[in-house]
Design an enzyme around this catalytic site. Structure first.
Site, mmCIF file in Angstrom:
data_model
loop_
_atom_site.group_PDB
_atom_site.id
_atom_site.type_symbol
_atom_site.label_atom_id
_atom_site.label_comp_id
_atom_site.label_asym_id
_atom_site.label_seq_id
_atom_site.Cartn_x
_atom_site.Cartn_y
_atom_site.Cartn_z
ATOM 1 N N ARG A 116 0.848 -1.203 0.000
ATOM 2 C CA ARG A 116 0.000 0.000 0.000
ATOM 3 C C ARG A 116 0.887 1.258 0.000
ATOM 4 N NH1 ARG A 116 -4.136 1.348 5.093
ATOM 5 N NH2 ARG A 116 -4.668 3.473 4.484
ATOM 6 N N ASN A 169 1.583 2.337 14.710
ATOM 7 C CA ASN A 169 0.690 1.352 14.083
ATOM 8 C C ASN A 169 0.845 1.241 12.561
ATOM 9 O OD1 ASN A 169 -0.545 3.822 13.656
ATOM 10 N ND2 ASN A 169 -2.605 3.116 14.152
ATOM 11 N N THR A 195 9.588 4.663 18.167
ATOM 12 C CA THR A 195 10.606 3.686 18.578
ATOM 13 C C THR A 195 10.196 2.296 18.088
ATOM 14 O OG1 THR A 195 11.304 5.030 20.400
ATOM 15 C CG2 THR A 195 11.820 2.690 20.568
ATOM 16 N N GLY A 245 -0.339 10.470 15.835
ATOM 17 C CA GLY A 245 -0.083 9.781 17.094
ATOM 18 C C GLY A 245 -1.121 10.143 18.133
ATOM 19 N N THR A 248 0.305 13.568 22.474
ATOM 20 C CA THR A 248 1.584 14.289 22.388
ATOM 21 C C THR A 248 1.445 15.398 21.352
ATOM 22 O OG1 THR A 248 2.580 12.099 22.534
ATOM 23 C CG2 THR A 248 4.092 13.909 22.077
ATOM 24 N N GLU A 264 -2.836 14.293 13.346
ATOM 25 C CA GLU A 264 -3.932 13.323 13.477
ATOM 26 C C GLU A 264 -3.704 12.605 14.793
ATOM 27 O OE1 GLU A 264 -5.621 10.200 14.009
ATOM 28 O OE2 GLU A 264 -4.692 9.309 12.225
ATOM 29 N N ARG A 297 -6.002 0.930 15.678
ATOM 30 C CA ARG A 297 -6.105 1.855 14.547
ATOM 31 C C ARG A 297 -6.859 3.087 15.016
ATOM 32 N NH1 ARG A 297 -9.867 -0.486 11.544
ATOM 33 N NH2 ARG A 297 -9.491 0.848 9.758
ATOM 34 N N CYS A 298 -6.387 4.247 14.565
ATOM 35 C CA CYS A 298 -7.092 5.488 14.933
ATOM 36 C C CYS A 298 -8.528 5.423 14.453
ATOM 37 C CB CYS A 298 -6.427 6.693 14.283
ATOM 38 S SG CYS A 298 -4.720 6.848 14.746
ATOM 39 N N THR A 299 -8.729 4.758 13.320
ATOM 40 C CA THR A 299 -10.057 4.709 12.713
ATOM 41 C C THR A 299 -10.845 3.466 13.124
ATOM 42 O OG1 THR A 299 -8.967 3.698 10.839
ATOM 43 C CG2 THR A 299 -9.460 6.043 10.649
ATOM 44 N N GLU A 391 -10.124 5.940 24.542
ATOM 45 C CA GLU A 391 -9.720 5.144 23.377
ATOM 46 C C GLU A 391 -8.852 3.981 23.863
ATOM 47 O OE1 GLU A 391 -7.131 7.514 20.927
ATOM 48 O OE2 GLU A 391 -7.620 6.383 19.131
ATOM 49 N N ARG A 451 -9.254 5.038 6.787
ATOM 50 C CA ARG A 451 -8.557 6.187 6.195
ATOM 51 C C ARG A 451 -8.539 6.066 4.675
ATOM 52 N NH1 ARG A 451 -2.528 6.166 6.098
ATOM 53 N NH2 ARG A 451 -2.906 4.170 7.084
HETATM 54 O O1 G3P Z 1 -3.958 7.198 11.647
HETATM 55 C C1 G3P Z 1 -4.849 6.423 10.961
HETATM 56 C C2 G3P Z 1 -4.668 4.947 11.173
HETATM 57 O O2 G3P Z 1 -4.555 4.638 12.539
HETATM 58 C C3 G3P Z 1 -5.801 4.192 10.587
HETATM 59 O O3 G3P Z 1 -5.610 3.981 9.249
HETATM 60 O O4 G3P Z 1 -5.897 2.810 7.139
HETATM 61 O O5 G3P Z 1 -6.337 1.605 9.272
HETATM 62 O O6 G3P Z 1 -7.897 3.370 8.497
HETATM 63 P P1 G3P Z 1 -6.489 2.863 8.499
#
Ligand code: G3P
Length: 496
Positions: A116, A169, A195, A245, A248, A264, A297-299, A391, A451
């Protein structure tokens, strides 16, 4: 294999080198930072602990390299990015291996992340030549009081040095989503990888090195946040910061100087389920959205807000699917793998225990071994429980039963976050109304938040971030507009 073959140059004994001035170097600090494998909980790799002096050198080199790069024709910049993309894809196996060992990403998903990323870099090259190849011509007589004696030519020019800080991630994909746009737009790029994920990122950077980018244009410094974190983000040489992240980012935005920021910072993505939804589709998306990469994942779907009348059916369907998930090491391609650190696992456990004390229904038995947490659906969660708002970034998902759509929207909008959300219904009119009412950067109708595809705009409201990402938006964000105005001695009207 990681650190061998074409990647042998990036390793110095047991410690991975950092990248500056077009070469791989050991830090003068003589110190290194350990990267702990989330599965074995043993040190897997080591990276250099760079010093502030080394950061200064990187910035000096980047400044010189950027000047020449900005004079490099756009098509040549694109050509090099295409080359880097191909090399990245060619070496997907060793890079994916690092992702498995450093962040416990399931083996198949680790390969997907690298592929990707190659596609993202190629697309960025193509998009860049289109949008940066265009400018604007304005004429003065459209503004009251003016004749047509001024022609304004505007185009996009680079910002200078872009500092990229991706999260653990997606240490490769969320690095190239910053590197590609920065480079095509004529900027230099300094990368500070997380890290955990740093070694995968160093391998990725080597692919750019092999593609032949000029020395100093791309650098990658590793080390302790306490030593070089603030030093980097507050460095006077930095002209733009792109960060993904946790919170922070809020601290960074307060300390950073007058430079454009792209941030983000996570989400508490709500999944609103109406009575008329396709309940099999809902269950499949709750499992995929909430539990892929163990919820890190953020999403990810982070709270399900479901109409009471269909809740029992959906919970039952989700539980049936969760029972089939494979839990174990990433090497075995398990669906649920260990979370990134012990402290993350402890945090998740804290949320689960709080919900237990306050009376949530556990649909599965809570089970943890080291960093590995078994998937858990918590039903009958109420707003007084921490998990309703925080979260977890882990494989635990709260379900809040609602009696009206308004109740769901109210909960969603009361969150500090506003990254993405989703709504499941067969009624498109309702879906649009709910999407408009949800205070989140993106709302998915009848699918879990995500995303990608990577050229879609991606942005968060409130504490979820500032600025918009996605390939086109990132290229634009990493440029500024430059105008030249031609002043004619007398008005000139075309074909007058
Ligand atoms: O910062 C976005 C990430 O954590 C999620 O991306 O592609 O899994 O939706 P994705």
């Amino acid at each position: 294999m990681a650190g061998t073959g074409v990647f042998a140059d990036i390793l110095d004994g047991e410690v991975y080198k950092y990248y500056a001035d077009g070469e791989w170097r050991a830090s003068g600090s003589g110190k290194s930072v350990a990267i702990v494998n989330p599965t074995t909980r043993q040190t897997q790799y080591r990276v250099q602990a760079c010093t502030q002096e080394e950061v200064n050198k990187v910035m000096e080199g980047a400044k010189v390299a950027q000047k020449a790069w900005a004079r490099t024709p756009l098509w040549k910049r694109a050509e090099l990015l295409h080359k880097a993309a191909a090399i990245l894809k060619e070496h997907k196996a060793p890079i994916a291996e690092c992702l498995v060992k450093e962040i416990a990403k399931p083996a198949k998903d680790a390969v997907t992340e690298v592929v990707r990323s190659g596609d993202l870099v190629s697309y960025t090259a193509e998009e860049g030549v289109r949008i940066l190849g265009e400018g604007k011509l304005l004429v003065s007589d459209s503004f009251p009081g003016n004749e047509r004696n001024k022609y304004c030519l505007s185009s996009k020019v680079p910002l200078g040095i872009v500092l990229a800080i991706p999260p653990f991630n997606y240490p490769v994909n969320l690095a190239v989503s910053k590197i590609g746009p920065a480079l095509i737009a004529g900027n230099a790029l300094v990368l500070k990888p997380p890290t955990q994920g740093a070694v995968a990122a160093l391998h990725m950077v080597h692919c750019f090195h092999l593609a032949g980018f000029p020395k100093g244009l791309i650098s990658c410094v590793t080390g302790k946040g306490s030593e070089i974190g603030d030093f980097l983000t507050m460095h006077p040489g930095v002209n733009c910061i792109s960060f993904t992240g946790g919170d922070t980012g809020i601290a960074i935005s307060k300390k950073a100087g007058m430079v454009p920021l792209q941030m983000e910072l996570g989400g508490k993505d709500a999944c609103i389920v109406l009575e008329d939804a396709d309940l099999d589709l809902v269950a499949a998306n709750i499992v995929k959205g909430g539990f892929s990469y163990s919820g890190q994942r953020c999403t990810a779907v982070k709270v399900v807000l479901i109409m009471e009348t269909v809740a029992d059916t959906v919970v039952e369907k989700v539980n049936a699917k969760l029972a089939k998930l494979k839990v174990g090491p990433p090497e075995d391609n398990c669906d649920i793998t260990p979370v990134v650190t012990e402290s993350s696992a402890n945090f998740i456990e804290g949320l689960v225990m709080d919900a237990k004390e306050k009376g949530a229904t556990f649909c599965q038995e809570y089970r943890r071994e080291g960093n590995l947490i078994w998937p858990l659906l918590l039903d009958h969660v109420r707003p007084d429980m921490r998990i309703a708002w925080e979260e977890p970034f882990g494989p635990v998902l709260p379900v809040i039963r609602i009696n009206s759509v308004e109740e769901g929207i109210h909960h969603c909008n009361a969150s500090n976050f506003g990254l993405q959300g989703c709504v499941f219904t067969r009624d498109i009119n309702k879906a649009i109304m709910i999407s408009d009412a949800m205070e989140s950067g993106t709302v998915q109708i009848n699918s879990a938040p995500a995303r990608g595809p990577d050229h879609f705009p991606f942005q968060g409201l409130k504490d979820s971030g500032i600025g918009s990402q996605g390939i086109t938006n990132s290229i634009n964000m990493m440029t500024k507009v430059k105008s030249t105005v031609i002043n004619l001695p007398s008005p000139s009207y075309t074909m007058g």
